[in-house]
Design a protein around this motif. Structure first.
Motif, PDB file in Angstrom:
ATOM      1  N   LYS A 270      -4.349   3.907  -6.524  1.00 40.31           N
ATOM      2  CA  LYS A 270      -5.710   3.438  -6.271  1.00 40.31           C
ATOM      3  C   LYS A 270      -5.746   2.283  -5.287  1.00 40.31           C
ATOM      4  O   LYS A 270      -6.624   2.204  -4.436  1.00 40.31           O
ATOM      5  CB  LYS A 270      -6.367   3.017  -7.596  1.00 40.31           C
ATOM      6  CG  LYS A 270      -6.661   4.193  -8.501  1.00 40.31           C
ATOM      7  CD  LYS A 270      -7.802   3.875  -9.462  1.00 40.31           C
ATOM      8  CE  LYS A 270      -8.184   5.086 -10.279  1.00 40.31           C
ATOM      9  NZ  LYS A 270      -7.327   5.277 -11.465  1.00 40.31           N
TER      10      LYS A 270
ATOM     11  N   ASP B  16      -9.768   1.687   7.346  1.00 37.96           N
ATOM     12  CA  ASP B  16     -10.557   2.673   8.099  1.00 37.96           C
ATOM     13  C   ASP B  16     -11.758   2.002   8.747  1.00 37.96           C
ATOM     14  O   ASP B  16     -12.058   2.224   9.918  1.00 37.96           O
ATOM     15  CB  ASP B  16     -11.068   3.774   7.163  1.00 37.96           C
ATOM     16  CG  ASP B  16     -10.025   4.853   6.941  1.00 37.96           C
ATOM     17  OD1 ASP B  16      -9.112   4.948   7.773  1.00 37.96           O
ATOM     18  OD2 ASP B  16     -10.129   5.584   5.944  1.00 37.96           O
ATOM     19  N   ILE B  17     -12.455   1.174   7.947  1.00 35.85           N
ATOM     20  CA  ILE B  17     -13.655   0.508   8.452  1.00 35.85           C
ATOM     21  C   ILE B  17     -13.282  -0.431   9.600  1.00 35.85           C
ATOM     22  O   ILE B  17     -13.914  -0.428  10.651  1.00 35.85           O
ATOM     23  CB  ILE B  17     -14.347  -0.273   7.319  1.00 35.85           C
ATOM     24  CG1 ILE B  17     -14.860   0.707   6.258  1.00 35.85           C
ATOM     25  CG2 ILE B  17     -15.482  -1.122   7.870  1.00 35.85           C
ATOM     26  CD1 ILE B  17     -15.323   0.034   4.990  1.00 35.85           C
TER      27      ILE B  17
ATOM     28  N   ASP C 175      -3.767   1.724  -2.835  1.00 37.09           N
ATOM     29  CA  ASP C 175      -3.563   2.298  -1.509  1.00 37.09           C
ATOM     30  C   ASP C 175      -4.863   2.907  -0.995  1.00 37.09           C
ATOM     31  O   ASP C 175      -5.277   2.668   0.134  1.00 37.09           O
ATOM     32  CB  ASP C 175      -2.462   3.362  -1.604  1.00 37.09           C
ATOM     33  CG  ASP C 175      -2.158   3.992  -0.259  1.00 37.09           C
ATOM     34  OD1 ASP C 175      -2.159   3.262   0.731  1.00 37.09           O
ATOM     35  OD2 ASP C 175      -1.913   5.200  -0.217  1.00 37.09           O
ATOM     36  N   LEU C 176      -5.510   3.668  -1.864  1.00 35.82           N
ATOM     37  CA  LEU C 176      -6.752   4.341  -1.497  1.00 35.82           C
ATOM     38  C   LEU C 176      -7.799   3.317  -1.070  1.00 35.82           C
ATOM     39  O   LEU C 176      -8.428   3.432  -0.024  1.00 35.82           O
ATOM     40  CB  LEU C 176      -7.251   5.139  -2.709  1.00 35.82           C
ATOM     41  CG  LEU C 176      -8.130   6.344  -2.421  1.00 35.82           C
ATOM     42  CD1 LEU C 176      -7.323   7.391  -1.688  1.00 35.82           C
ATOM     43  CD2 LEU C 176      -8.681   6.898  -3.721  1.00 35.82           C
ATOM     44  N   PHE C 177      -7.937   2.263  -1.875  1.00 37.40           N
ATOM     45  CA  PHE C 177      -8.907   1.207  -1.626  1.00 37.40           C
ATOM     46  C   PHE C 177      -8.582   0.495  -0.312  1.00 37.40           C
ATOM     47  O   PHE C 177      -9.428   0.322   0.569  1.00 37.40           O
ATOM     48  CB  PHE C 177      -8.859   0.228  -2.797  1.00 37.40           C
ATOM     49  CG  PHE C 177      -9.755  -0.955  -2.657  1.00 37.40           C
ATOM     50  CD1 PHE C 177     -11.131  -0.814  -2.716  1.00 37.40           C
ATOM     51  CD2 PHE C 177      -9.210  -2.213  -2.455  1.00 37.40           C
ATOM     52  CE1 PHE C 177     -11.950  -1.918  -2.574  1.00 37.40           C
ATOM     53  CE2 PHE C 177     -10.024  -3.319  -2.307  1.00 37.40           C
ATOM     54  CZ  PHE C 177     -11.398  -3.173  -2.369  1.00 37.40           C
TER      55      PHE C 177
ATOM     56  N   ARG D 287      -1.499   0.003   8.877  1.00 38.69           N
ATOM     57  CA  ARG D 287      -1.313   1.441   9.032  1.00 38.69           C
ATOM     58  C   ARG D 287       0.132   1.790   9.375  1.00 38.69           C
ATOM     59  O   ARG D 287       0.764   2.651   8.772  1.00 38.69           O
ATOM     60  CB  ARG D 287      -2.207   1.970  10.153  1.00 38.69           C
ATOM     61  CG  ARG D 287      -3.535   2.464   9.707  1.00 38.69           C
ATOM     62  CD  ARG D 287      -3.425   3.743   8.912  1.00 38.69           C
ATOM     63  NE  ARG D 287      -4.494   3.817   7.921  1.00 38.69           N
ATOM     64  CZ  ARG D 287      -5.710   4.222   8.188  1.00 38.69           C
ATOM     65  NH1 ARG D 287      -6.040   4.619   9.387  1.00 38.69           N
ATOM     66  NH2 ARG D 287      -6.624   4.254   7.241  1.00 38.69           N
TER      67      ARG D 287
ATOM     68  N   SER E  28       0.826  -1.203   0.000  1.00 31.31           N
ATOM     69  CA  SER E  28       0.000   0.000   0.000  1.00 31.31           C
ATOM     70  C   SER E  28       0.864   1.258   0.000  1.00 31.31           C
ATOM     71  O   SER E  28       0.646   2.183  -0.775  1.00 31.31           O
ATOM     72  CB  SER E  28      -0.883  -0.034   1.245  1.00 31.31           C
ATOM     73  OG  SER E  28      -2.063   0.668   1.041  1.00 31.31           O
TER      74      SER E  28
ATOM     75  N   GLN F   2      -6.755   1.475   2.222  1.00 29.74           N
ATOM     76  CA  GLN F   2      -6.863   2.293   3.421  1.00 29.74           C
ATOM     77  C   GLN F   2      -8.308   2.535   3.835  1.00 29.74           C
ATOM     78  O   GLN F   2      -8.587   2.700   5.014  1.00 29.74           O
ATOM     79  CB  GLN F   2      -6.115   3.617   3.243  1.00 29.74           C
ATOM     80  CG  GLN F   2      -4.601   3.450   3.116  1.00 29.74           C
ATOM     81  CD  GLN F   2      -4.027   2.572   4.201  1.00 29.74           C
ATOM     82  OE1 GLN F   2      -4.297   2.741   5.377  1.00 29.74           O
ATOM     83  NE2 GLN F   2      -3.245   1.567   3.815  1.00 29.74           N
ATOM     84  N   ARG F   3      -9.232   2.550   2.853  1.00 31.25           N
ATOM     85  CA  ARG F   3     -10.636   2.715   3.248  1.00 31.25           C
ATOM     86  C   ARG F   3     -11.125   1.468   3.974  1.00 31.25           C
ATOM     87  O   ARG F   3     -11.866   1.542   4.938  1.00 31.25           O
ATOM     88  CB  ARG F   3     -11.506   3.010   2.023  1.00 31.25           C
ATOM     89  CG  ARG F   3     -11.215   4.336   1.320  1.00 31.25           C
ATOM     90  CD  ARG F   3     -11.380   5.572   2.199  1.00 31.25           C
ATOM     91  NE  ARG F   3     -10.320   5.822   3.151  1.00 31.25           N
ATOM     92  CZ  ARG F   3      -9.111   6.298   2.831  1.00 31.25           C
ATOM     93  NH1 ARG F   3      -8.808   6.567   1.586  1.00 31.25           N
ATOM     94  NH2 ARG F   3      -8.216   6.496   3.763  1.00 31.25           N
ATOM     95  N   ILE F   4     -10.684   0.272   3.522  1.00 26.97           N
ATOM     96  CA  ILE F   4     -11.051  -0.958   4.224  1.00 26.97           C
ATOM     97  C   ILE F   4     -10.480  -0.935   5.635  1.00 26.97           C
ATOM     98  O   ILE F   4     -11.165  -1.272   6.605  1.00 26.97           O
ATOM     99  CB  ILE F   4     -10.522  -2.179   3.442  1.00 26.97           C
ATOM    100  CG1 ILE F   4     -11.284  -2.305   2.127  1.00 26.97           C
ATOM    101  CG2 ILE F   4     -10.665  -3.446   4.271  1.00 26.97           C
ATOM    102  CD1 ILE F   4     -10.825  -3.445   1.267  1.00 26.97           C
TER     103      ILE F   4
END
Lengths: 296, 328
Positions: free
Chosen positions: A123, A133-134, A125-127, A172, A117, A129-131
């Motif tokens: 993209k 986040d959840i 990384d973005l994808f 993270r 990541s 990191q959102r997972i």
């Protein structure tokens, strides 16, 4: 060529390696050393449990149930007459195993995800990191409970559940370290030498991210043990008659007025083991961070 | 093969949210085998971007090579696959960087790092690459190389580290070395040693060097041919003797005049008035016109073409373009 040489023979440099410096600073830190001693004692107990007690941790003797601590039963007996000291000794095997294996699971998945990541960004990384986040939005223990609920109870599933719950933390952490390390000159130099991405990540970036990973893992083992004990207390972890500390607390609380030793000693064991890892983690963090090392 | 490397009309852009920066804007130059080409210009003129573009190490986003050709031994590097390009990097074209302090990985021994490229490109095993690393350290003039090869980077001084970097870059005997300000971070005596070393090694293994710097003194000492860049464009290129004795472009003239001279008693340095234009607001016409004492009307409107004044001496300036306008 001769005249190009630097000043002939110089004093051999003192070979002070990074590892040795870390060890020196760790040894100076009393709290960390206390933590290390506690951990060493628990490890010793776990390995040599059969030699330290004559009792079988699962052997019942109803005639001697709920006895107070005595010379015969060092920490007394539980409601089924099992030796509490023996159960705590054997329980340290379960707790240490859960702590180490679940953290290994979390690292094995979380570290590569974070490295990819951070290194590639974009993209993926973005994808990713959102997972993350959840996942991070759930308290870890809650996440572990959900996973145990899906997988079913038992020590193995607790390891998997706690391991999965610690993935986002590693992802993270590693992503952040990789983001800073990949800008280093030696990464650019490695690229200019024609090294491939995988080799750059594994050989040049990861070794320079190990400090935070080691520190986090120490704390994470403590957290995992605590979570596992929590799951055991809720009846979702190790099943009877396994001598799991959390489960012992859970059973013992019914007798807390008549036989507090059923809860006090397993509780103390959890406290000491978690405290040991945390003290060591604190010390490692200071020892591995050059800034705090110099300010001492 | 007359040319080792031919860069033709290279264009590299950087994209920000709101604008496009033409960091390298149609750069062309040639490198012959064994030749040292100096690439000079102020900070931000695109010299480093040129070198990274040749190596195809521009990070996307935000940067991208948008056009041109980079012919190396007849092959266009910009058209190779990433795998083919990796076989060229470090093997046929090597690069050394400005910062010897950060260009070595702190967790590996010097020998491991020098050996890495050898293992990768020449397929030799660990012990053989280690022996080769000792040899390379000897070649770059490091004493006690059998011991230094076991050292970690933090145990070496800046000059030693730059030597180790050079050893690493040269370990596969590349035919082209790109040196991006290799001496800027070093003090003057070490700088002189490193320059001497590079000159010496160039002879020994007959390698061409693209030497990037903003230091004209270093260029005068090192280069055979000089390419002067300004705001992403080549403004003049000539042999080193010609460039220093008969500079043509007003920018080159200004650069050379602004070098301190020992015999000069004036006390005040000459300088070029004004500053490098903001890459987001390039002036119309010739990019140098706001700072140029000879600017003509046409300079404010059109980018001047490159004129070959003499064979091997090209300049991008209207003053030397006989067809259009006269010098004032």
């Amino acid at each position: 060529m001769r005249d190009l040489e630097l000043t002939g023979k110089t004093e051999p440099l003192r070979r002070e390696t990074e590892l040795r410096q870390v060890m020196v600073h760790l040894r100076r830190n009393r709290a960390a050393m206390a933590g290390l001693v506690v951990l060493a004692i628990f490890l010793f107990c776990a390995v040599f449990a059969p030699l330290l007690t004559p009792y079988d941790p699962t052997g019942t003797d109803l005639s001697r149930a709920l006895e107070k601590p005595s010379g015969e039963h060092l920490l007394g007996t539980d409601e089924l007459g099992r030796d509490v000291f023996a159960r705590i000794l054997y329980g340290s095997r379960i707790s240490l195993a859960i702590g180490l294996i679940s953290v290994a699971i979390g690292m094995l998945i979380g570290v590569p995800l974070g490295a990819i990541s951070g290194y590639y960004g974009g993209k993926f990384d973005l994808f990713m990191q959102r997972i993350i986040d959840i996942l991070i939005a759930f308290p870890g223990i809650l996440l572990a409970i959900v996973i145990v609920a899906i997988l079913g109870t038992g020590v193995g599933n607790v390891m998997i559940a706690v391991g999965i719950a610690s993935i986002p933390i590693y992802t993270r952490l590693v992503r952040g370290s990789v983001l800073s390390v990949k800008e280093e000159g030696y990464v650019a130099a490695a690229k200019a030498l024609g090294l491939g991405d995988l080799r750059i990540i594994v050989r040049h970036i990861m070794p320079n991210c190990m400090g935070p990973i080691i520190v986090q893992s120490t704390f994470q083992i403590a957290t995992a043990i605590l979570w596992a004990a929590g799951l055991g207390f809720l009846g979702l972890g190790a099943q009877p008659p396994d001598p799991e500390w959390g489960a012992m607390l859970s059973k013992g609380r019914h007798y807390i007025r008549v036989a507090h030793h059923l809860t006090t000693y397993p509780g103390l064991a959890i406290l000491l083991l978690v405290l040991g890892f945390n003290l060591l983690g604190d010390g490692l963090r200071d020892a591995l961070d050059p800034k705090s090392r110099n300010s001492r | 093969m007359e040319y080792l490397l031919q860069v033709r009309d290279l264009k590299t852009n950087f994209y920000t949210d709101s604008a496009v920066v033409h960091a390298v804007d149609g750069v062309s130059f040639d490198v012959r085998p064994g030749e040292v080409v100096g690439l000079v210009g102020e900070s931000g003129c695109g010299k480093s971007v040129v070198s990274l573009s040749i190596m195809r190490l521009i990070q996307y986003p935000p940067g991208k090579i948008e056009g041109g050709n980079v012919l190396f031994k007849g092959r266009d590097l910009l058209k190779l696959s990433e795998g083919e390009m990796r076989r060229i990097r470090g093997n046929e074209i090597a690069m050394i960087f400005q910062e010897p302090m950060t260009s070595l990985n702190p967790v590996y021994r010097i020998g491991d790092q020098i050996g890495e490229a050898i293992r990768l490109h020449q397929g030799v095993d660990g012990p053989a690459s280690w022996k080769k690393a000792v040899e390379m350290l000897k070649l770059v003039g490091i004493p006690r190389s059998e011991e230094v090869v076991r050292d970690y980077p933090h145990q070496l001084s800046g000059g030693m580290r730059q030597r180790a970097m050079i050893a690493m870059a040269l370990s596969c005997y590349p035919s082209l070395l790109i040196a991006d300000e290799p001496t800027t971070a070093l003090d003057v005596t070490i700088q002189a040693q490193i320059l001497e070393l590079m000159r010496d090694l160039r002879q020994k293994i007959n390698m061409a060097i693209i030497f990037i710097t903003h230091d004209l003194g270093v260029i005068a000492e090192m280069a055979d041919h000089v390419v002067v860049m300004y705001a992403g464009k080549v403004v003049e290129d000539a042999g080193v003797g010609v460039l220093f004795t008969e500079p043509l472009h007003p920018y080159t003239v200004g650069l050379i005049k602004s070098k301190p001279k020992v015999e000069d008693e004036k006390g005040v340095l000459d300088f070029i008035p004004g500053v490098v234009p903001n890459p987001l607001e390039m002036p119309a016409g010739c990019y140098f016109n706001p700072r140029c004492a000879h600017a003509m009307d046409i300079c404010l409107q059109e980018m001047p073409p490159v004129v070959e004044v003499k064979p091997g001496h090209r300049v991008r300036c209207r003053l030397f373009n006989k067809d259009k306008g006269e010098a004032r």
